[in-house]
Enzyme design. Sequence first.
Site, PDB file in Angstrom:
ATOM      1  N   ARG A 188     -94.397  77.316  46.502  1.00 10.79           N
ATOM      2  CA  ARG A 188     -94.210  78.580  45.778  1.00 10.79           C
ATOM      3  C   ARG A 188     -94.300  78.375  44.266  1.00 10.79           C
ATOM      4  O   ARG A 188     -93.590  79.037  43.499  1.00 10.79           O
ATOM      5  CB  ARG A 188     -92.884  79.251  46.159  1.00 10.79           C
ATOM      6  CG  ARG A 188     -92.691  79.441  47.646  1.00 10.79           C
ATOM      7  CD  ARG A 188     -93.788  80.234  48.295  1.00 10.79           C
ATOM      8  NE  ARG A 188     -93.642  80.325  49.741  1.00 10.79           N
ATOM      9  CZ  ARG A 188     -94.574  80.847  50.522  1.00 10.79           C
ATOM     10  NH1 ARG A 188     -95.734  81.262  50.032  1.00 10.79           N
ATOM     11  NH2 ARG A 188     -94.387  80.905  51.817  1.00 10.79           N
ATOM     12  N   ASN A 193     -87.237  71.734  50.899  1.00 13.08           N
ATOM     13  CA  ASN A 193     -87.881  71.248  52.122  1.00 13.08           C
ATOM     14  C   ASN A 193     -88.267  69.802  51.852  1.00 13.08           C
ATOM     15  O   ASN A 193     -89.247  69.539  51.161  1.00 13.08           O
ATOM     16  CB  ASN A 193     -89.113  72.088  52.462  1.00 13.08           C
ATOM     17  CG  ASN A 193     -88.743  73.496  52.878  1.00 13.08           C
ATOM     18  OD1 ASN A 193     -87.886  73.701  53.720  1.00 13.08           O
ATOM     19  ND2 ASN A 193     -89.385  74.484  52.263  1.00 13.08           N
ATOM     20  N   LYS A 223     -80.885  71.913  52.429  1.00 13.70           N
ATOM     21  CA  LYS A 223     -81.355  73.035  53.243  1.00 13.70           C
ATOM     22  C   LYS A 223     -81.326  72.542  54.682  1.00 13.70           C
ATOM     23  O   LYS A 223     -82.153  71.713  55.070  1.00 13.70           O
ATOM     24  CB  LYS A 223     -82.777  73.415  52.809  1.00 13.70           C
ATOM     25  CG  LYS A 223     -83.429  74.512  53.657  1.00 13.70           C
ATOM     26  CD  LYS A 223     -84.826  74.891  53.112  1.00 13.70           C
ATOM     27  CE  LYS A 223     -85.448  75.977  53.980  1.00 13.70           C
ATOM     28  NZ  LYS A 223     -86.761  76.434  53.424  1.00 13.70           N
ATOM     29  N   GLU A 236     -85.539  77.190  58.645  1.00 11.99           N
ATOM     30  CA  GLU A 236     -87.002  77.158  58.634  1.00 11.99           C
ATOM     31  C   GLU A 236     -87.533  75.783  59.034  1.00 11.99           C
ATOM     32  O   GLU A 236     -88.460  75.246  58.429  1.00 11.99           O
ATOM     33  CB  GLU A 236     -87.536  77.560  57.253  1.00 11.99           C
ATOM     34  CG  GLU A 236     -87.133  78.998  56.888  1.00 11.99           C
ATOM     35  CD  GLU A 236     -87.651  79.470  55.534  1.00 11.99           C
ATOM     36  OE1 GLU A 236     -87.912  78.619  54.674  1.00 11.99           O
ATOM     37  OE2 GLU A 236     -87.775  80.684  55.365  1.00 11.99           O
ATOM     38  N   ARG A 268     -77.073  75.052  51.176  1.00 11.11           N
ATOM     39  CA  ARG A 268     -77.700  76.391  51.140  1.00 11.11           C
ATOM     40  C   ARG A 268     -77.291  77.226  52.358  1.00 11.11           C
ATOM     41  O   ARG A 268     -77.268  76.734  53.484  1.00 11.11           O
ATOM     42  CB  ARG A 268     -79.210  76.274  51.041  1.00 11.11           C
ATOM     43  CG  ARG A 268     -79.626  75.730  49.683  1.00 11.11           C
ATOM     44  CD  ARG A 268     -81.120  75.551  49.586  1.00 11.11           C
ATOM     45  NE  ARG A 268     -81.815  76.685  49.030  1.00 11.11           N
ATOM     46  CZ  ARG A 268     -82.820  77.315  49.602  1.00 11.11           C
ATOM     47  NH1 ARG A 268     -83.218  76.956  50.812  1.00 11.11           N
ATOM     48  NH2 ARG A 268     -83.437  78.318  49.008  1.00 11.11           N
ATOM     49  N   ARG A 290     -81.998  89.777  60.607  1.00 10.28           N
ATOM     50  CA  ARG A 290     -81.981  88.625  59.706  1.00 10.28           C
ATOM     51  C   ARG A 290     -81.007  88.815  58.550  1.00 10.28           C
ATOM     52  O   ARG A 290     -80.417  87.843  58.073  1.00 10.28           O
ATOM     53  CB  ARG A 290     -83.401  88.390  59.184  1.00 10.28           C
ATOM     54  CG  ARG A 290     -83.481  87.343  58.114  1.00 10.28           C
ATOM     55  CD  ARG A 290     -84.917  86.963  57.827  1.00 10.28           C
ATOM     56  NE  ARG A 290     -85.025  86.221  56.590  1.00 10.28           N
ATOM     57  CZ  ARG A 290     -86.160  85.753  56.093  1.00 10.28           C
ATOM     58  NH1 ARG A 290     -87.292  85.948  56.756  1.00 10.28           N
ATOM     59  NH2 ARG A 290     -86.189  85.068  54.975  1.00 10.28           N
ATOM     60  N   ASP A 310     -84.590  87.505  51.279  1.00 13.10           N
ATOM     61  CA  ASP A 310     -85.250  86.370  50.641  1.00 13.10           C
ATOM     62  C   ASP A 310     -85.941  86.767  49.343  1.00 13.10           C
ATOM     63  O   ASP A 310     -87.159  86.861  49.307  1.00 13.10           O
ATOM     64  CB  ASP A 310     -86.269  85.761  51.613  1.00 13.10           C
ATOM     65  CG  ASP A 310     -86.841  84.444  51.092  1.00 13.10           C
ATOM     66  OD1 ASP A 310     -86.271  83.878  50.143  1.00 13.10           O
ATOM     67  OD2 ASP A 310     -87.853  83.976  51.640  1.00 13.10           O
ATOM     68  N   GLU A 350     -77.937  82.005  44.111  1.00 12.01           N
ATOM     69  CA  GLU A 350     -79.286  81.466  43.880  1.00 12.01           C
ATOM     70  C   GLU A 350     -80.249  82.593  43.533  1.00 12.01           C
ATOM     71  O   GLU A 350     -80.388  83.560  44.282  1.00 12.01           O
ATOM     72  CB  GLU A 350     -79.751  80.720  45.145  1.00 12.01           C
ATOM     73  CG  GLU A 350     -81.101  80.024  44.990  1.00 12.01           C
ATOM     74  CD  GLU A 350     -81.492  79.227  46.238  1.00 12.01           C
ATOM     75  OE1 GLU A 350     -80.600  78.639  46.889  1.00 12.01           O
ATOM     76  OE2 GLU A 350     -82.694  79.198  46.566  1.00 12.01           O
ATOM     77  N   GLU A 352     -92.212  84.261  43.459  1.00 12.20           N
ATOM     78  CA  GLU A 352     -92.807  84.270  44.800  1.00 12.20           C
ATOM     79  C   GLU A 352     -93.136  85.682  45.280  1.00 12.20           C
ATOM     80  O   GLU A 352     -94.243  85.957  45.718  1.00 12.20           O
ATOM     81  CB  GLU A 352     -91.866  83.575  45.794  1.00 12.20           C
ATOM     82  CG  GLU A 352     -92.399  83.598  47.210  1.00 12.20           C
ATOM     83  CD  GLU A 352     -91.492  82.848  48.170  1.00 12.20           C
ATOM     84  OE1 GLU A 352     -90.459  82.317  47.730  1.00 12.20           O
ATOM     85  OE2 GLU A 352     -91.831  82.779  49.367  1.00 12.20           O
ATOM     86  N   TRP A 408     -90.562  86.442  61.800  1.00 15.27           N
ATOM     87  CA  TRP A 408     -89.782  86.169  60.593  1.00 15.27           C
ATOM     88  C   TRP A 408     -88.627  87.135  60.342  1.00 15.27           C
ATOM     89  O   TRP A 408     -87.858  86.953  59.387  1.00 15.27           O
ATOM     90  CB  TRP A 408     -90.705  86.132  59.359  1.00 15.27           C
ATOM     91  CG  TRP A 408     -91.671  85.001  59.424  1.00 15.27           C
ATOM     92  CD1 TRP A 408     -92.964  85.050  59.861  1.00 15.27           C
ATOM     93  CD2 TRP A 408     -91.425  83.629  59.092  1.00 15.27           C
ATOM     94  NE1 TRP A 408     -93.538  83.795  59.794  1.00 15.27           N
ATOM     95  CE2 TRP A 408     -92.615  82.903  59.330  1.00 15.27           C
ATOM     96  CE3 TRP A 408     -90.308  82.933  58.600  1.00 15.27           C
ATOM     97  CZ2 TRP A 408     -92.722  81.529  59.107  1.00 15.27           C
ATOM     98  CZ3 TRP A 408     -90.418  81.564  58.377  1.00 15.27           C
ATOM     99  CH2 TRP A 408     -91.620  80.881  58.633  1.00 15.27           C
TER     100      TRP A 408
END
Lengths: 725, 725
Positions: A200, A242, A321, A325, A358, A375, A404, A426, A432, A587
């Site tokens: 991103r 990630n 994290k 995901e 997170r 979600r 998100d 955060e 993004e 998602w």
Amino acid sequence: MTGDQPAAHPAWLPDKAFRTVGSRHVLVCADGPLAQTVAQEVAHAAEQHGGSLHHRPAGQAAPHPDGDNAEDGSGTEAHGGTSNGSGAAGEPRFDLVLALTGADDLPEAAAMVLAELDWRSGRGMLGAEGFALGRRDGVTVVLADEPAGLLHGLFQVVRLGETAFGATQPIEVHHPVTARRMLNHWDNIDAHPVMGQVERGYSGGSIFWRDGGLTPDLGRVRAYARLLASIGVNAVTVNNVNVHATEARLLTDRLGDVAALAEVLRPYGIRTHLSVNFNSPVALGGLPTADPLDDGVRAWWADTTRQVYAAIPDFGGYVVKADSEGQPGPFGYGRTHADGANTLAAALEPFGGVVHWRAFVYNHTQDWRDRSTDRARAAYDHFAPLDGQFAGNVILQVKYGPIDFQTREPVSPVIAAMPGTRLAVELQVTQEYTGQQRHVCYLGPLWHEVLAFEPWGDGRTVAAVAAGRGADNGPTGFEGGLVAVSNVGDDPFWTGHPLAQANLYAFGRLAWNPHLDPAAVLDEWIDLTFAPAATADPGLLRQTLHEVMDGSWQTYESYTAPLGVGFMVRPGSHYGPDVDGYEYTPWGTYHFADRDGIGVDRSRATGTGFTGQYPQPWAQVYESADSCPDELLLFFHHVPYTHVLHSGKTVVQHIYDTHFEGADRVARMRSRWAGLAGLVAPDLDARVRERLDEQSRCAQEWRDQINTYFYRKSGIPDAHGRRIH
Amino acid sequence: MTGDQPAAHPAWLPDKAFRTVGSRHVLVCADGPLAQTVAQEVAHAAEQHGGSLHHRPAGQAAPHPDGDNAEDGSGTEAHGGTSNGSGAAGEPRFDLVLALTGADDLPEAAAMVLAELDWRSGRGMLGAEGFALGRRDGVTVVLADEPAGLLHGLFQVVRLGETAFGATQPIEVHHPVTARRMLNHWDNIDAHPVMGQVERGYSGGSIFWRDGGLTPDLGRVRAYARLLASIGVNAVTVNNVNVHATEARLLTDRLGDVAALAEVLRPYGIRTHLSVNFNSPVALGGLPTADPLDDGVRAWWADTTRQVYAAIPDFGGYVVKADSEGQPGPFGYGRTHADGANTLAAALEPFGGVVHWRAFVYNHTQDWRDRSTDRARAAYDHFAPLDGQFAGNVILQVKYGPIDFQTREPVSPVIAAMPGTRLAVELQVTQEYTGQQRHVCYLGPLWHEVLAFEPWGDGRTVAAVAAGRGADNGPTGFEGGLVAVSNVGDDPFWTGHPLAQANLYAFGRLAWNPHLDPAAVLDEWIDLTFAPAATADPGLLRQTLHEVMDGSWQTYESYTAPLGVGFMVRPGSHYGPDVDGYEYTPWGTYHFADRDGIGVDRSRATGTGFTGQYPQPWAQVYESADSCPDELLLFFHHVPYTHVLHSGKTVVQHIYDTHFEGADRVARMRSRWAGLAGLVAPDLDARVRERLDEQSRCAQEWRDQINTYFYRKSGIPDAHGRRIH
């Protein structure tokens, strides 16, 4: 300040921004690396602008009138121009004094300020990073208990410019609202096959990593650290949350690279943190499990962390994290996230480090057919029950919204749900979902709104929760912090779009002080970056930048997904419109538009019950489509296209109107910018024009796709008969 | 037959398929490399199954009774089992004779067949690849004018199995319908960052290229050549029509790699062709232009082509994708595609080579708002006006449909529009839009339908046009060919899905003879691949494969985009549903669904006029929604959801019904396949099961997304009250 690469744009710290400091005679009374940084800044400015620097340790006597004795011992002196720094006979005459409150033999003006401070609340109140700023007897004085405060104070003087050297000023004490103001870098060492080097990232490659290893251009890192120091950011993670295979090894055999970066960041008061992979005991340690309650695993983390501190004594801690995901986490071992976080925290605790854990945990393989799974509920459902179970050095890092980083979301209910947990909020500086640094989208107003939101409607704000402040503004003992995902890369302008530099600037400033007005922050940024006073038409430049930037977040919102419904972006890239792009995916990001209406019913009465995660008054305000704020209506409710908003318009007419207006506004932004020709540097001008062209094209694309989609679906024509395809 | 890699699956040429030939005594009378290939095939089979090979040059006397003299001179002899090959005293007794018509001293049975042939039409009628097959006097005889005919005849005997050795058979003469039967490989040497090593490949890496160069596994290439020879494919391009930088150099400094592949393909009667980049004179030759009318450019192509033929004397020619999806072409120089093609043709002409010039030229940066531009029109609009302007060795390669290999399209009107141009029809064996070799989709029926389509409704078929046959079936002088994009890769099963091997098989067989019944072709493939007679329950295996495969194309159609409207796939990957995925893109692939109806109006009366590109009767049939075939309705017309089809159903109910049924059919395919447990090899069984699982999941996803989309849009409930989300 840069190394082997072409010089990067100076962003908001061009030499000319230091003119008022650099043309003065400055005394710095402090020791240590950060004091050295302060002195270097002043010295460099003095070289450019003809002033002078006198630097002496806090414990050293005043310099001799002719300044020669500054050459003795550890004191240094630099002269820029022709004038000398001495004032009245027998004592040098300084215009600006930056001194530790504990320094010996303070100049008269500084001693006056210190006396006033002492009278008010006692020495030592300034803390690790705060400073006092005042002007007495024709001398501007910055006092701090620690060198970091002097560094922050210096940049405050730079921001104030001539104002800092005007009439006598009352003493102002500046504290950061929260001790932790962090940037996360989603940088990979090895370019990810899909996500690239910076996940991103919209600003080229990483400034930390190049060609599979540490960048050879540490000068660029140093320039970055300086920018961050100037806005008060004091912590950085140097790799993506990630954590892929190569990057996992930063914790062990590649630790030297982290230490090298920490070396560069340290003199700017910035602590280095690392994103780590929860599975590290297996992947790196060769253990059969990463179960956080396994003794071997705990020993591995303890031992590994000990080695990290051996290499980096002021290491900040870990960012994790987990179970998110596709990343591994404690769920894989039947453990809670408290179990997971506390194991890492125990390893860090002896050294003063923290775990940023997170809360972005949700089911990313949801079935779009299942309307009962929401979600938005996930972070609360996962974490609220764990309140009180986290170790004292765990900070739960919560995205500001429940989904998100959308252009418009309600504030996450997690923020109000965990009084016994340290919470960091955060934000996302990298754009993004807000135009990817091809669109002008000044995010200061968004963040200001988030930080000023009152979860209980009683004056306590999100910023207060992050700062660990309770109802009476007293400390709760649960101070978290403010964190954001950085938007910089090795792009010559740092951020792709030169105007996106303002977002990085604003994050730092609002993290330091959330009460700042975003338009005033923009003014600071304009003054530093463009020094409009130096241009032919300062008013035009300032006015144009405000016109282009002040409302750009609302403009972006107006031509993209309407009324808080979110997404509608191209899957994968998240750039440009695709109304149904995420509608039938796993998602969890749906709008449920049909021929009659649109929106997600998250009410308790008939929907997913998400509104019940809020305390009052919001649980009630959001529950009803009548009381729900227009801009969040479709986030909370599924309504007919003919539903009438508080604005008096129907939903579908609102969609048409905002999308026509949004694209028109971008066209106006473009023509306004064109009026600046000759007032900004040609390379910057060219880059901004190129981006505005793309923004204009893309805004029209959004306008036409969204309007066509809803016209085809609703069959309701535009009340004004404008062209819909 | 493979080299350093694990043995690939034998596809339809396992050793057991050669049992009937291999257990016989076989005489081969012919010379040259292809005759050598025939002899090797027989010898290998004889080794496995106990028969024998006697091979003598066409000009050599008959072998001595005891066979010893076959060891003399150039004749060879191989015995497999214990029996010898001699029959009556004084002459060996052969069961099968494969001989050139010009061979001396033919055995009695062969002489009888030859005499009958001569009587019918004179020697030499069999041509370059044809053969005659008959059985006289207990001997099966294959005669051919050229060795390639013997190779084709041998594989025909293999296909026939015991039938070829049964009662006396009338003499059959077999000719390919068209001389050119080509496979295009969309293989890259360097993996493309987005498209991978094989563009639109679903079977692993390339069999030609590995690690940036020629594959070290030429045995795999040889095995592939053998498979192609057995189905009559006689031309192959070894690189992608999108010719990237590395692959462009196959024409010049990497020519040796092409020659090495040609060396392997040649003994199987396959000529090697190359995809070239129109910009090569600039990129490779350093010229300032690639203008096809520039003398320097023409000289560069001539000289370059001369060097190609010096390395590969039987080189087939070039394939060119020009002015298409970003590839360079003559438009860049203000020239026509005839100018472009003819320049390359002139370079190839002295050596007998041809240019395959693709007609896939359209605007891929279309504005979705502009309903007047119709991608379906593009090939006709670009190329029909050029009819008669192409050189004699240019073959215009036309995709079978006007869009792009959709599951259902009308036949391209270009095929009927260029009587003075050699036309090759391009099919797609690789299942880009038909399930990507994760779904069973036997394409024989689709291709059969396309090839049998009569553009003028007068008996002349698409296959006849490709074969250069006119109204009276006489030669027009404009023979083109049949071309397909290959579906193989370095996957152990060649094609990812083992059942997708049948598509490659069917392409070759239908290209040789478009009149073959696709179900009969499938029977051939089943018999060769699985030798069902050898299994415990041969009927079950054959029946199951037919149930799973015969109707699989219609099944795939039934659960994907309805009624010829096309696309509705995920952008980029082209896999899985995304109804609006291409709706607002520049690709020219739209369905225009709104709350009232769906489809593209391509009529002359009210639409884009595309129907006017067809001759009668189709210009009229397609013009009216009443006469338009149901399966193409939405390709040609925009109709209300309540429009009643010839089937008696409304459009929307047809959508619901076919999607429920399609997913159900896949579930049945899966359970049918499960009933084969133990009848097929475990690795193949496992692979097919895995793919059927995915097909079942994906078919349900298509069903639910499509049905939900149209229910949300139309508001019309399913007449049968089934679950729609």
